[in-house]
Design a protein around this motif. Sequence first.
Motif, PDB file in Angstrom:
ATOM      1  N   ARG A  34       6.391  -4.988 -19.611  1.00 58.81           N
ATOM      2  CA  ARG A  34       5.374  -4.497 -18.845  1.00 58.81           C
ATOM      3  C   ARG A  34       6.469  -3.996 -17.540  1.00 58.81           C
ATOM      4  NH1 ARG A  34       3.880  -5.861 -14.073  1.00 58.81           N
ATOM      5  NH2 ARG A  34       1.835  -4.997 -13.438  1.00 58.81           N
ATOM      6  N   GLN A  35       6.110  -2.748 -17.376  1.00 61.62           N
ATOM      7  CA  GLN A  35       6.828  -2.093 -16.282  1.00 61.62           C
ATOM      8  C   GLN A  35       6.057  -2.477 -14.670  1.00 61.62           C
ATOM      9  OE1 GLN A  35       7.239   2.362 -16.661  1.00 61.62           O
ATOM     10  NE2 GLN A  35       8.734   2.099 -18.150  1.00 61.62           N
ATOM     11  N   ALA A  36       6.895  -2.656 -14.016  1.00 65.37           N
ATOM     12  CA  ALA A  36       6.119  -3.169 -12.797  1.00 65.37           C
ATOM     13  C   ALA A  36       5.986  -1.693 -12.021  1.00 65.37           C
ATOM     14  CB  ALA A  36       7.384  -3.869 -11.687  1.00 65.37           C
ATOM     15  N   GLY A  37       5.126  -1.927 -11.009  1.00 68.86           N
ATOM     16  CA  GLY A  37       4.624  -0.692 -10.441  1.00 68.86           C
ATOM     17  C   GLY A  37       5.589   0.110  -9.697  1.00 68.86           C
ATOM     18  N   LEU A  38       6.627  -0.447  -9.062  1.00 69.91           N
ATOM     19  CA  LEU A  38       7.668   0.324  -8.345  1.00 69.91           C
ATOM     20  C   LEU A  38       8.543   1.123  -9.405  1.00 69.91           C
ATOM     21  CD1 LEU A  38       8.401   0.579  -5.446  1.00 69.91           C
ATOM     22  CD2 LEU A  38      10.195  -1.031  -5.657  1.00 69.91           C
ATOM     23  N   ALA A  83      -0.848  -3.715   2.601  1.00 69.91           N
ATOM     24  CA  ALA A  83      -1.662  -3.896   1.233  1.00 69.91           C
ATOM     25  C   ALA A  83      -0.962  -3.147   0.217  1.00 69.91           C
ATOM     26  CB  ALA A  83      -3.237  -3.529   1.358  1.00 69.91           C
ATOM     27  N   ALA A  84      -0.571  -1.939   0.554  1.00 69.09           N
ATOM     28  CA  ALA A  84       0.179  -1.046  -0.631  1.00 69.09           C
ATOM     29  C   ALA A  84       1.473  -1.616  -0.821  1.00 69.09           C
ATOM     30  CB  ALA A  84       0.192   0.424  -0.224  1.00 69.09           C
ATOM     31  N   CYS A  85       2.104  -1.897  -0.006  1.00 66.07           N
ATOM     32  CA  CYS A  85       3.434  -2.793  -0.205  1.00 66.07           C
ATOM     33  C   CYS A  85       3.364  -4.268  -0.945  1.00 66.07           C
ATOM     34  CB  CYS A  85       4.216  -2.905   1.182  1.00 66.07           C
ATOM     35  SG  CYS A  85       4.958  -1.359   1.483  1.00 66.07           S
ATOM     36  N   ASP A  86       2.297  -4.810  -0.620  1.00 63.94           N
ATOM     37  CA  ASP A  86       2.029  -5.970  -1.095  1.00 63.94           C
ATOM     38  C   ASP A  86       1.641  -5.816  -2.569  1.00 63.94           C
ATOM     39  OD1 ASP A  86       2.599  -7.462   1.366  1.00 63.94           O
ATOM     40  OD2 ASP A  86       0.497  -7.829   1.739  1.00 63.94           O
ATOM     41  N   LEU A  87       0.766  -5.159  -2.834  1.00 64.95           N
ATOM     42  CA  LEU A  87       0.295  -5.032  -4.205  1.00 64.95           C
ATOM     43  C   LEU A  87       1.361  -4.383  -5.105  1.00 64.95           C
ATOM     44  CD1 LEU A  87      -3.274  -3.635  -3.476  1.00 64.95           C
ATOM     45  CD2 LEU A  87      -2.618  -5.841  -4.467  1.00 64.95           C
ATOM     46  N   VAL A  88       2.241  -3.417  -4.842  1.00 68.27           N
ATOM     47  CA  VAL A  88       2.978  -2.518  -5.827  1.00 68.27           C
ATOM     48  C   VAL A  88       4.355  -3.066  -5.603  1.00 68.27           C
ATOM     49  CG1 VAL A  88       4.062  -0.414  -6.094  1.00 68.27           C
ATOM     50  CG2 VAL A  88       1.694  -0.555  -5.456  1.00 68.27           C
ATOM     51  N   CYS A  89       5.029  -3.445  -4.570  1.00 74.42           N
ATOM     52  CA  CYS A  89       6.182  -4.102  -4.311  1.00 74.42           C
ATOM     53  C   CYS A  89       6.274  -5.544  -4.510  1.00 74.42           C
ATOM     54  CB  CYS A  89       6.832  -3.603  -2.921  1.00 74.42           C
ATOM     55  SG  CYS A  89       6.961  -1.743  -2.567  1.00 74.42           S
ATOM     56  N   GLY A  90       5.402  -6.155  -3.790  1.00 72.08           N
ATOM     57  CA  GLY A  90       5.589  -7.739  -3.974  1.00 72.08           C
ATOM     58  C   GLY A  90       4.707  -8.210  -5.148  1.00 72.08           C
ATOM     59  N   GLU A  91       3.261  -7.643  -5.707  1.00 80.59           N
ATOM     60  CA  GLU A  91       2.813  -8.257  -6.913  1.00 80.59           C
ATOM     61  C   GLU A  91       3.115  -7.406  -8.059  1.00 80.59           C
ATOM     62  OE1 GLU A  91      -1.264  -9.190  -5.987  1.00 80.59           O
ATOM     63  OE2 GLU A  91      -0.631  -9.994  -4.095  1.00 80.59           O
TER      64      GLU A  91
END
Length: 192
Positions: A61-65, A147-155
């Motif tokens: 699974r590829q991470a969002g970033l 929220a954008a950073c938390d969801l895509v970069c963090g989670e």
Amino acid sequence: MSRTAHLARLERERLLVLERRGKARAEALAVQGGIAETIALSQARGAVIEAPATPRKPHRRQAGLEWLVRQGRLNDQQKRAGERYGTYYRRAAAGTDIGSSLDIKHGDNPSGTSISQVLAQAEARAAAAAKLALYRRRLHQHPVLLAACDLVCGEELTPREAARTDREAGRLEAVLEVALDLLAHEGPSQGS
């Protein structure tokens, strides 16, 4: 042993081998079907699954970033800023909880970690939380940027996984680019 009995035994062994091969093939097909179904469901939810280069390796699974970088939507500075943010986000959120010392007997350590290891983990977690707080201040504590950073970069969710619709996913992606530009252009002395 008669010749007929010997031939019957050989035929029985051959049939057992064929039966085992058939069962193994059926099981392999069932596993492949299950994998395909899991991948299809994950993709329907917005996840990006990378097929392996060789058939024996697992799907990843590829991470969002990572997905955004592969699509050419983020530059190297934005990628590095997002990776730093994500690393500190996960370090600050992860770690073992420090339990109560009221029920620990001398020499009784079920988890196998020493007090110095627990303290080192707590210090690393606190340092990551401090660095994350610095990054959040750079984003001016703006809830949409955070929220954008938390969801895509963090989670590590893709924008499609984090949003309900394609329109919201596009908006989240645009907001993330702004946030990563803010984090990337503050300079390495303040951000690293």
